[in-house]
Design an enzyme around this catalytic site. Sequence first.
Site, PDB file in Angstrom:
ATOM      1  N   ASN A   9      55.236  10.231   6.768  1.00 34.92           N
ATOM      2  CA  ASN A   9      53.901  10.534   7.279  1.00 34.92           C
ATOM      3  C   ASN A   9      53.952  10.290   8.784  1.00 34.92           C
ATOM      4  O   ASN A   9      53.907   9.148   9.225  1.00 34.92           O
ATOM      5  CB  ASN A   9      52.855   9.639   6.599  1.00 34.92           C
ATOM      6  N   TRP A  10      54.069  11.383   9.517  1.00 36.13           N
ATOM      7  CA  TRP A  10      54.184  11.243  10.976  1.00 36.13           C
ATOM      8  C   TRP A  10      52.862  10.846  11.622  1.00 36.13           C
ATOM      9  O   TRP A  10      52.830  10.506  12.794  1.00 36.13           O
ATOM     10  CB  TRP A  10      54.669  12.563  11.596  1.00 36.13           C
ATOM     11  N   LYS A  11      51.773  10.976  10.868  1.00 37.06           N
ATOM     12  CA  LYS A  11      50.429  10.723  11.407  1.00 37.06           C
ATOM     13  C   LYS A  11      50.229  11.570  12.670  1.00 37.06           C
ATOM     14  O   LYS A  11      50.767  12.683  12.732  1.00 37.06           O
ATOM     15  CB  LYS A  11      50.226   9.223  11.638  1.00 37.06           C
ATOM     16  N   HIS A  97      44.294   9.098   2.496  1.00 34.97           N
ATOM     17  CA  HIS A  97      44.981   8.018   3.220  1.00 34.97           C
ATOM     18  C   HIS A  97      43.930   7.018   3.710  1.00 34.97           C
ATOM     19  O   HIS A  97      42.815   7.407   4.068  1.00 34.97           O
ATOM     20  CB  HIS A  97      45.770   8.609   4.398  1.00 34.97           C
ATOM     21  N   GLU A  99      43.575   5.610   6.418  1.00 35.96           N
ATOM     22  CA  GLU A  99      43.067   5.913   7.768  1.00 35.96           C
ATOM     23  C   GLU A  99      41.980   6.980   7.699  1.00 35.96           C
ATOM     24  O   GLU A  99      41.014   6.943   8.460  1.00 35.96           O
ATOM     25  CB  GLU A  99      44.237   6.341   8.680  1.00 35.96           C
ATOM     26  N   GLU A 169      49.341   2.123  -1.038  1.00 37.52           N
ATOM     27  CA  GLU A 169      49.560   1.607   0.313  1.00 37.52           C
ATOM     28  C   GLU A 169      48.564   0.481   0.596  1.00 37.52           C
ATOM     29  O   GLU A 169      47.404   0.756   0.951  1.00 37.52           O
ATOM     30  CB  GLU A 169      49.351   2.719   1.349  1.00 37.52           C
ATOM     31  N   GLY A 175      51.543  -0.429   9.114  1.00 35.75           N
ATOM     32  CA  GLY A 175      51.733  -0.563  10.548  1.00 35.75           C
ATOM     33  C   GLY A 175      51.721  -2.002  11.044  1.00 35.75           C
ATOM     34  O   GLY A 175      51.638  -2.259  12.238  1.00 35.75           O
ATOM     35  N   SER A 215      54.886  -0.379   5.937  1.00 36.51           N
ATOM     36  CA  SER A 215      56.018  -0.997   6.633  1.00 36.51           C
ATOM     37  C   SER A 215      57.349  -0.876   5.887  1.00 36.51           C
ATOM     38  O   SER A 215      58.190  -1.769   5.961  1.00 36.51           O
ATOM     39  CB  SER A 215      55.710  -2.462   6.971  1.00 36.51           C
ATOM     40  N   GLY A 236      55.397   5.551   7.396  1.00 38.27           N
ATOM     41  CA  GLY A 236      54.804   5.899   8.681  1.00 38.27           C
ATOM     42  C   GLY A 236      55.802   5.683   9.804  1.00 38.27           C
ATOM     43  O   GLY A 236      56.692   6.500  10.049  1.00 38.27           O
ATOM     44  N   GLY A 237      55.688   4.546  10.496  1.00 44.45           N
ATOM     45  CA  GLY A 237      56.471   4.270  11.706  1.00 44.45           C
ATOM     46  C   GLY A 237      57.955   4.566  11.580  1.00 44.45           C
ATOM     47  O   GLY A 237      58.547   5.222  12.458  1.00 44.45           O
TER      48      GLY A 237
HETATM   49  P1  13P Z   1      53.811   2.333   8.155  1.00 40.09           P
HETATM   50  O1  13P Z   1      55.066   2.709   7.453  1.00 40.09           O
HETATM   51  O2  13P Z   1      53.841   2.607   9.635  1.00 40.09           O
HETATM   52  O3  13P Z   1      53.355   0.944   7.810  1.00 40.09           O
HETATM   53  O4  13P Z   1      52.667   3.336   7.610  1.00 40.09           O
HETATM   54  C1  13P Z   1      52.514   3.473   6.244  1.00 40.09           C
HETATM   55  C2  13P Z   1      51.608   4.604   6.012  1.00 40.09           C
HETATM   56  O5  13P Z   1      50.423   4.548   6.301  1.00 40.09           O
HETATM   57  C3  13P Z   1      52.195   5.833   5.464  1.00 40.09           C
HETATM   58  O6  13P Z   1      51.200   6.722   5.051  1.00 40.09           O
END
Ligand code: 13P
Length: 253
Positions: A9-11, A97, A99, A169, A175, A215, A236-237
């Site tokens: 997930n590149w966001k 998600h 977010e 999640e 994050g 994470s 994500g990251g």
């Molecule tokens: P991180 O891997 O950056 O914690 O993000 C997880 C996430 O929200 C994937 O959708």
Amino acid sequence: MRKQIAAANWKMNLSQNEAATLLNELLSLPHSLQAHQEAIFAVPAIYIPLATQKLAGKSNIYVAAQNCHQKESGAYTGEISAPMFATVGVKHIVLGHSERREYFAESDVLLVEKVNAVLAIESTPIFCCGEPLEIREAGTQNEFVASQLKNALFHLSADQISKVVIAYEPIWAIGTGKTASSDQAQEIHAYIRSVFAEKYGQSIADQISILYGGSVKAANAKEIFSQPDVDGGLVGGASLVATEFAAIINALK
Ligand code: 13P
């Protein structure tokens, strides 16, 4: 064996050039996907054509959207519908998600419509659930997550639910560099599966891939994915770093 999935997930990250470089780097690294394994890239919508072109012809690798609008078309300026994503070859759409729930006020009621929109185009919703820190501290994470699942997914038929991918999640792990321990992940993933088993029967529940997100990185992926009810990750990251994500793909069981 149910599908094991490494989903990026590149966001809202990367320029077009950076996106192209990341995909090039990733493709140059050793990664292998067996028949029951998939890598999915949920990229910003504007980069879907680029990612599709870069990943063309790679088996078990897919490009996904991070969200869609619930309606098919109409006067919804700035939005993109599920049927539009289908026309550019998208087969998976991330929904709900945390977010989007937090910053765009997405409710369970809205998510019902979005899940239906994605299934209507025969794509796979990657449906996110997970509790905030205060719920984990109160020890009521199971009830919290079960209600997210029941409210947004329990209207589906058994055939439909077997096409949904779940991403658990925990918000406190997104994050933050803090991951759920592999035992904590296994415990709630097994619980999530039991929620589906109770409603749809064990054999349907056993078909549903449940990804862990929060994470995940190269250093912890193998241990987390080795748990019996963890079927990969939504990342994500670490998905923005080619060496990290290649190692995460290789950590799938
Ligand atoms: P991180 O891997 O950056 O914690 O993000 C997880 C996430 O929200 C994937 O959708």
